[in-house]
Design an enzyme around this catalytic site. Structure first.
Site, mmCIF file in Angstrom:
data_model
loop_
_atom_site.group_PDB
_atom_site.id
_atom_site.type_symbol
_atom_site.label_atom_id
_atom_site.label_comp_id
_atom_site.label_asym_id
_atom_site.label_seq_id
_atom_site.Cartn_x
_atom_site.Cartn_y
_atom_site.Cartn_z
ATOM 1 C CE LYS A 90 -3.959 -2.599 1.650
ATOM 2 N NZ LYS A 90 -3.438 -3.868 1.782
HETATM 3 C C1 LIG Z 1 -5.051 -4.756 1.021
HETATM 4 C C2 LIG Z 1 -3.840 -6.099 0.761
HETATM 5 C C3 LIG Z 1 -3.666 -6.534 0.826
HETATM 6 C C4 LIG Z 1 -5.384 -7.064 -0.327
HETATM 7 O O1 LIG Z 1 -5.687 -5.935 -1.209
HETATM 8 P P1 LIG Z 1 -6.605 -5.571 -1.859
HETATM 9 O O2 LIG Z 1 -6.693 -3.915 -2.782
HETATM 10 O O3 LIG Z 1 -7.270 -4.918 -1.114
HETATM 11 O O4 LIG Z 1 -7.539 -6.494 -2.604
HETATM 12 C C5 LIG Z 1 -3.495 -8.002 0.594
HETATM 13 N N1 LIG Z 1 -2.290 -8.027 1.095
HETATM 14 C C6 LIG Z 1 -2.405 -7.095 2.420
HETATM 15 C C7 LIG Z 1 -0.985 -7.481 2.339
HETATM 16 C C8 LIG Z 1 -2.419 -6.112 2.094
HETATM 17 O O5 LIG Z 1 -2.023 -5.541 2.720
#
Ligand SMILES: *Cc1c(COP(=O)(O)O)cnc(C)c1O
Length: 450
Positions: A88
């Site tokens: 993210k």
């Molecule tokens: C947020 C997250 C996901 C899922 O991603 P999305 O965009 O919500 O599908 C998968 N793995 C980790 C480590 C995350 O932080």
């Protein structure tokens, strides 16, 4: 902007076809590639976009930003080299800088409201902490995120950061957030902005690494097309891949992987999209039932008609499931294939990848890899998205491989840090009141949200 004013999600009027650019883009370093892709969508002068992109990735510890490493038959796209060790950061470092740039131009302040299942919160906080014109309020489900995730957020003591532990699930947090964004008077009054993947700018930043990784792997393997495996919660990351494919990147399969919270894999396997109850797993960032970006995908799948979408979402709100006679656009879906990696498969994958290739994966990445293994093809290399550093989930690693092997200095440093957090009821009114009390201050909050 989070939701559009009619509560729908925003999409570009047109997704550009970039097939003619692929050869020229192949050799570009990450940042240059990011600018080329983003300028197709962003109404900003290229040199400014370049400055925003450059500022966003200085905090990454890998020179390539998102390196791809060979692991056995797979190519692992490491998305965790940012400041909070989850993918993210790629989008939220960018978003923090983008917000700041927009506020410089338009003046005023911004109140950011977010909901997190674990990793968005710390990445968003890290993207906007200490930025004067912004205050950020992040809701997380009380007691349902890992101790490390919680500490990563609550140990940020900057005055503009407010952590809210909501008595409920992540879906509650997300529902409260959407309700508040749906109150246009409130949204305008406090100049609300979003850091969740309902914000288009996040997806935009994530499209870039699909291109970057595909180029690296095609160049390395000689293949002319690739597959991606994506561990999925809110359908944000995989939707960025879907857009990359629509833009013309030669992706033949997007392997959607869920944990036991499998509403999305059920949809792609049996056409059944109905809400169940949330089950806690080893991959908490994917413990989600209502995937907000799925709505964006449905728009394309059902023939790009806003009226149809309005009817479908209305039906979903009333019945908690999608209609069984969902319209389907010509050329039915073959790009996305889906599967579920349960807790046993997650542990087994962490163990096998460690034993066979001496490589540690976090439990989210393991869910993706476990499903990817069912979709390997000799001519089409498989790129698995590694969405978090294993050190964020040391318990899952220890109980899987029997050793305490997952460490990172940034995580070790959290031990014993002072924290600040408010526990709060799972109601729209309570959260609104909290925001009003802490975002207020009269003149500080004038000005419109970007
Ligand atoms: C947020 C997250 C996901 C899922 O991603 P999305 O965009 O919500 O599908 C998968 N793995 C980790 C480590 C995350 O932080």
């Amino acid at each position: 902007m989070g939701l559009a004013r009619d509560r729908g999600l925003l999409l570009p009027v047109q997704v550009p076809d970039v097939r003619d650019c692929l050869t020229a883009w192949q050799a570009l370093p990450y940042r240059d590639l990011a600018v080329e892709i983003m300028r197709l969508y962003a109404d900003l002068p290229t040199d400014e976009l370049w400055r925003i992109v450059a500022a966003s990735y200085t905090s990454f510890r890998a020179p390539e930003v998102t390196p791809v490493v060979p692991v056995g038959p797979l190519h692992v796209l490491e998305l965790f080299h940012g400041p909070t060790l989850a993918f993210k950061d790629v989008a939220l470092q960018f978003l923090g800088n983008l917000f700041e740039r927009l506020l410089q131009e338009r003046g005023g302040h911004l109140t950011i409201l977010g909901a997190t299942s674990g990793d968005t919160g710390s990445a968003a906080i890290c993207g906007v902490r200490a930025r004067e014109a912004m205050r950020i309020f992040v809701m997380h489900p009380h007691g349902r995120i890992s101790a490390i995730q919680e500490r990563q957020m609550t140990s940020v003591l900057d005055d503009n950061v407010f952590n809210l532990a909501v008595d409920g699930t992540f879906d509650d947090c997300q529902r409260i957030m959407k309700e508040i964004f749906g109150d246009l008077a409130f949204k305008d009054r406090y100049a609300l902005g979003s850091v969740n993947s309902i914000n288009w700018a996040r997806l935009l930043a994530q499209i870039v690494y699909y291109f970057y990784a595909a180029f690296r792997v095609m160049e390395r393997s000689g293949a002319d097309r690739v597959r991606f495996a994506v561990p999925t919660g809110n359908f944000g990351d995989i939707f960025a891949g879907y857009l990359a494919a629509r833009m013309g990147l030669p992706i033949t399969r997007l392997v959607l992987a869920t944990n036991e919270n499998d509403i999305l894999s059920r949809f792609f396997r049996d056409g059944d999209y109905s809400i169940g109850s949330v089950q806690p797993t080893l991959s908490p960032a994917m413990d989600i039932q209502v995937a907000s970006n799925f709505e964006r995908y449905l728009y394309y799948r059902t023939g790009e008609c806003p009226e149809t979408m309005r009817r479908i979402m209305e039906f979903f709100r009333t019945h908690g499931r999608l209609p069984s006679d969902l319209p389907e656009a010509a050329g039915t879906e073959t790009l996305i294939v889906a599967g579920k990696g349960d807790t046993e498969a997650t542990r087994d994958t962490i163990r096998r990848i460690d034993r066979d290739y001496d490589y540690l994966v976090d439990p989210h990445t393991a869910v993706g890899i476990s499903v990817a293994m069912d979709h390997l093809d000799d001519d089409e290399p498989m790129i698995c998205l590694a969405t978090a550093h294993p050190a964020k989930f040391p318990d899952a690693i220890r109980t899987s491989i029997g050793r305490d092997a997952a460490h990172h200095p940034l995580i070790d440093a959290l031990e014993g840090m002072p924290t600040r957090c408010e526990t709060i009821g799972a109601s729209v009114e309570t959260v609104k009141t909290y925001i009003a009390d802490h975002a207020a201050g009269g003149e500080r909050m004038e000005g419109a949200a970007p």
